[in-house]
Design a protein around this motif. Structure first.
Motif, PDB file in Angstrom:
ATOM      1  N   PHE A  76       0.836  -1.206   0.000  1.00 35.45           N
ATOM      2  CA  PHE A  76       0.000   0.000   0.000  1.00 35.45           C
ATOM      3  C   PHE A  76       0.868   1.252   0.000  1.00 35.45           C
ATOM      4  O   PHE A  76       0.653   2.181  -0.780  1.00 35.45           O
ATOM      5  CB  PHE A  76      -0.938  -0.002   1.212  1.00 35.45           C
ATOM      6  CG  PHE A  76      -2.132   0.885   1.026  1.00 35.45           C
ATOM      7  CD1 PHE A  76      -3.349   0.360   0.624  1.00 35.45           C
ATOM      8  CD2 PHE A  76      -2.025   2.261   1.214  1.00 35.45           C
ATOM      9  CE1 PHE A  76      -4.448   1.181   0.415  1.00 35.45           C
ATOM     10  CE2 PHE A  76      -3.126   3.091   1.009  1.00 35.45           C
ATOM     11  CZ  PHE A  76      -4.339   2.548   0.612  1.00 35.45           C
ATOM     12  N   ASN A  88       3.986   1.590  -0.987  1.00 36.36           N
ATOM     13  CA  ASN A  88       4.687   1.754  -2.272  1.00 36.36           C
ATOM     14  C   ASN A  88       3.769   2.300  -3.352  1.00 36.36           C
ATOM     15  O   ASN A  88       4.143   3.184  -4.122  1.00 36.36           O
ATOM     16  CB  ASN A  88       5.267   0.416  -2.744  1.00 36.36           C
ATOM     17  CG  ASN A  88       6.455   0.000  -1.902  1.00 36.36           C
ATOM     18  OD1 ASN A  88       7.059   0.827  -1.228  1.00 36.36           O
ATOM     19  ND2 ASN A  88       6.793  -1.287  -1.939  1.00 36.36           N
ATOM     20  N   THR A  89       2.564   1.763  -3.418  1.00 38.81           N
ATOM     21  CA  THR A  89       1.659   2.198  -4.488  1.00 38.81           C
ATOM     22  C   THR A  89       1.083   3.583  -4.195  1.00 38.81           C
ATOM     23  O   THR A  89       0.786   4.338  -5.114  1.00 38.81           O
ATOM     24  CB  THR A  89       0.525   1.177  -4.702  1.00 38.81           C
ATOM     25  OG1 THR A  89      -0.096   0.887  -3.442  1.00 38.81           O
ATOM     26  CG2 THR A  89       1.059  -0.110  -5.303  1.00 38.81           C
ATOM     27  N   TYR A  90       0.970   3.932  -2.923  1.00 37.93           N
ATOM     28  CA  TYR A  90       0.531   5.288  -2.548  1.00 37.93           C
ATOM     29  C   TYR A  90       1.567   6.310  -3.030  1.00 37.93           C
ATOM     30  O   TYR A  90       1.243   7.319  -3.640  1.00 37.93           O
ATOM     31  CB  TYR A  90       0.352   5.347  -1.038  1.00 37.93           C
ATOM     32  CG  TYR A  90      -0.187   6.650  -0.452  1.00 37.93           C
ATOM     33  CD1 TYR A  90      -1.554   6.840  -0.281  1.00 37.93           C
ATOM     34  CD2 TYR A  90       0.679   7.664  -0.035  1.00 37.93           C
ATOM     35  CE1 TYR A  90      -2.043   8.017   0.298  1.00 37.93           C
ATOM     36  CE2 TYR A  90       0.192   8.844   0.537  1.00 37.93           C
ATOM     37  CZ  TYR A  90      -1.167   9.006   0.705  1.00 37.93           C
ATOM     38  OH  TYR A  90      -1.642  10.170   1.273  1.00 37.93           O
ATOM     39  N   SER A 148       3.808   5.796  -5.394  1.00 38.91           N
ATOM     40  CA  SER A 148       3.834   5.764  -6.855  1.00 38.91           C
ATOM     41  C   SER A 148       2.692   6.562  -7.459  1.00 38.91           C
ATOM     42  O   SER A 148       2.845   7.174  -8.514  1.00 38.91           O
ATOM     43  CB  SER A 148       3.706   4.333  -7.373  1.00 38.91           C
ATOM     44  OG  SER A 148       4.927   3.692  -7.256  1.00 38.91           O
ATOM     45  N   THR A 149       1.543   6.521  -6.798  1.00 36.35           N
ATOM     46  CA  THR A 149       0.391   7.254  -7.306  1.00 36.35           C
ATOM     47  C   THR A 149       0.714   8.737  -7.410  1.00 36.35           C
ATOM     48  O   THR A 149       0.499   9.367  -8.444  1.00 36.35           O
ATOM     49  CB  THR A 149      -0.823   7.052  -6.366  1.00 36.35           C
ATOM     50  OG1 THR A 149      -1.145   5.664  -6.351  1.00 36.35           O
ATOM     51  CG2 THR A 149      -2.026   7.850  -6.825  1.00 36.35           C
ATOM     52  N   THR A 150       1.278   9.279  -6.337  1.00 38.22           N
ATOM     53  CA  THR A 150       1.615  10.695  -6.336  1.00 38.22           C
ATOM     54  C   THR A 150       2.620  11.027  -7.436  1.00 38.22           C
ATOM     55  O   THR A 150       2.454  11.982  -8.188  1.00 38.22           O
ATOM     56  CB  THR A 150       2.228  11.084  -4.964  1.00 38.22           C
ATOM     57  OG1 THR A 150       1.321  10.666  -3.947  1.00 38.22           O
ATOM     58  CG2 THR A 150       2.458  12.554  -4.857  1.00 38.22           C
ATOM     59  N   LYS A 151       3.640  10.188  -7.525  1.00 39.79           N
ATOM     60  CA  LYS A 151       4.697  10.432  -8.499  1.00 39.79           C
ATOM     61  C   LYS A 151       4.146  10.347  -9.934  1.00 39.79           C
ATOM     62  O   LYS A 151       4.394  11.219 -10.766  1.00 39.79           O
ATOM     63  CB  LYS A 151       5.801   9.388  -8.277  1.00 39.79           C
ATOM     64  CG  LYS A 151       7.031   9.577  -9.109  1.00 39.79           C
ATOM     65  CD  LYS A 151       8.186   8.749  -8.529  1.00 39.79           C
ATOM     66  CE  LYS A 151       9.346   8.678  -9.492  1.00 39.79           C
ATOM     67  NZ  LYS A 151       9.188   7.655 -10.540  1.00 39.79           N
ATOM     68  N   LEU A 152       3.397   9.285 -10.172  1.00 37.93           N
ATOM     69  CA  LEU A 152       2.871   9.058 -11.516  1.00 37.93           C
ATOM     70  C   LEU A 152       1.889  10.162 -11.915  1.00 37.93           C
ATOM     71  O   LEU A 152       1.909  10.646 -13.051  1.00 37.93           O
ATOM     72  CB  LEU A 152       2.186   7.689 -11.550  1.00 37.93           C
ATOM     73  CG  LEU A 152       1.789   7.123 -12.900  1.00 37.93           C
ATOM     74  CD1 LEU A 152       3.001   6.950 -13.788  1.00 37.93           C
ATOM     75  CD2 LEU A 152       1.085   5.771 -12.718  1.00 37.93           C
ATOM     76  N   CYS A 153       1.040  10.559 -11.001  1.00 37.27           N
ATOM     77  CA  CYS A 153       0.070  11.611 -11.306  1.00 37.27           C
ATOM     78  C   CYS A 153       0.783  12.918 -11.609  1.00 37.27           C
ATOM     79  O   CYS A 153       0.435  13.645 -12.527  1.00 37.27           O
ATOM     80  CB  CYS A 153      -0.909  11.821 -10.149  1.00 37.27           C
ATOM     81  SG  CYS A 153      -2.090  10.488  -9.981  1.00 37.27           S
ATOM     82  N   ARG A 154       1.801  13.214 -10.811  1.00 39.52           N
ATOM     83  CA  ARG A 154       2.534  14.452 -11.048  1.00 39.52           C
ATOM     84  C   ARG A 154       3.179  14.428 -12.428  1.00 39.52           C
ATOM     85  O   ARG A 154       3.042  15.364 -13.209  1.00 39.52           O
ATOM     86  CB  ARG A 154       3.606  14.660  -9.973  1.00 39.52           C
ATOM     87  CG  ARG A 154       4.504  15.843 -10.265  1.00 39.52           C
ATOM     88  CD  ARG A 154       5.416  16.179  -9.122  1.00 39.52           C
ATOM     89  NE  ARG A 154       4.639  16.537  -7.951  1.00 39.52           N
ATOM     90  CZ  ARG A 154       5.143  16.597  -6.718  1.00 39.52           C
ATOM     91  NH1 ARG A 154       6.398  16.329  -6.507  1.00 39.52           N
ATOM     92  NH2 ARG A 154       4.386  16.929  -5.706  1.00 39.52           N
ATOM     93  N   THR A 168       2.377  12.720 -15.001  1.00 40.58           N
ATOM     94  CA  THR A 168       1.392  12.696 -16.067  1.00 40.58           C
ATOM     95  C   THR A 168       0.749  14.062 -16.283  1.00 40.58           C
ATOM     96  O   THR A 168       0.564  14.496 -17.425  1.00 40.58           O
ATOM     97  CB  THR A 168       0.293  11.664 -15.746  1.00 40.58           C
ATOM     98  OG1 THR A 168       0.910  10.402 -15.533  1.00 40.58           O
ATOM     99  CG2 THR A 168      -0.714  11.548 -16.872  1.00 40.58           C
TER     100      THR A 168
END
Ligand SMILES: [Zn+2]
Lengths: 79, 205
Positions: free
Chosen positions: A40, A42-44, A46-52, A54
């Motif tokens: 959880f 790690n994916t939390y 990653s979510t922030t990083k990926l959204c930023r 994108t």
């Protein structure tokens, strides 16, 4: 011993480094024994990083840039 | 923003307030991309974002005298941008927002996670997923309720500090954090659904 629910509620503060050190340690102890929470976390992150990555790429398209320049010329730079 | 940039900005604002109209170009250059990008992420529409950017620039120009320097100039500009974006969105058909509660992880009575959690954090580096995760993210952000969406865009996308976001939106730090956390949980859930689906398809083969 903190439970998963508490861990997840505190994730934001934990990542900002704003938790009381004692609480941060108990979170880390929980992570060591809880693969679902590690996943959880790690994916939390990653979510922030990926959204930023994108959404940050929005550039003003050239067409719009031209229109904006025209707009400024007519509405603001009037003699 | 560096101290030097801040000084330049303050000087430009003072000069514009003193009637030196030619400095407006510099102010427009400093802010137009930020204004466009935030309004585009809120409306997801190029024409709307263009209209909003024009409106905001014009408002800055016309209302510069009402800026009193109580908060940072950038906060003032962000607030004008948000107002203009909301006006635009209000003129549209009401969109259907989802309940963020559905995206909360589920726990058993003792507060432990019930679901199996797949760790897809390494997968995001792969080019394989770029265009699809982009779609997932864009759709998910569109579904976020306004309150959470704006905090997420300012904090996570624009990279402003929690305090700064609080200043712009007139919210306390804990309120900013809790909205941000809810937004992230929702986006994480949407991405997880996507990766779960992807891997279960792959594993079936
Ligand atoms: Zn756990």
């Amino acid at each position: 011993m903190v439970c998963c629910k508490e861990c997840i509620e505190l994730l934001n503060d934990y990542l900002d480094g704003e938790l009381d050190p004692k609480i941060a340690t108990s979170l880390e102890e929980h992570f060591q024994d809880c693969p679902p929470c590690i996943a959880f976390l790690n994916t939390y992150k990653s979510t922030t990083k990926l959204c930023r990555e994108t959404l940050k790429q929005v550039e003003i398209p050239e067409m719009v840039q031209v229109k904006l320049q025209e707009f400024l010329k007519h509405n603001i730079r009037k003699p | 923003m560096s101290a030097e940039d801040k000084e330049t900005e303050e000087r430009l604002v003072r000069e514009l307030q003193a009637g030196k109209k030619e400095v407006f170009d510099e102010i427009a250059n400093l802010y137009q991309r930020k204004i466009y990008s935030l309004s585009f992420n809120l409306t997801r529409n190029q024409m709307d974002a263009q209209d909003i950017t024009q409106d905001v620039l014009l408002t800055i120009f016309k209302k510069i005298d009402t800026f009193q320097g109580k908060s940072a100039f950038s906060s003032w500009v962000y607030r004008i941008t948000l107002n203009a974006s909301y006006m635009k969105l209000r003129s549209r058909k009401k969109e259907q927002y989802v309940s963020l509660d559905d995206a909360l992880p589920s726990f058993n009575g003792a507060g432990f996670q019930k679901e199996k959690i797949r760790d897809w954090s390494e997968s995001t580096e792969s080019a394989l997923f770029v265009s699809e995760t982009r779609e997932v993210i864009e759709r998910a952000v569109e579904q976020l309720p306004e309150k959470e969406k704006v905090v997420f865009l300012l904090r996570d996308v624009d990279g402003l500090s929690t305090e700064k976001v609080g200043e712009i939106l007139d919210l306390s730090v804990p309120a900013v954090k809790s909205r941000l956390h809810r937004a992230r949980l929702f986006l994480r859930k949407k991405l997880s659904n996507y990766f779960d689906e992807y891997y279960s398809r792959v594993e079936q083969k």
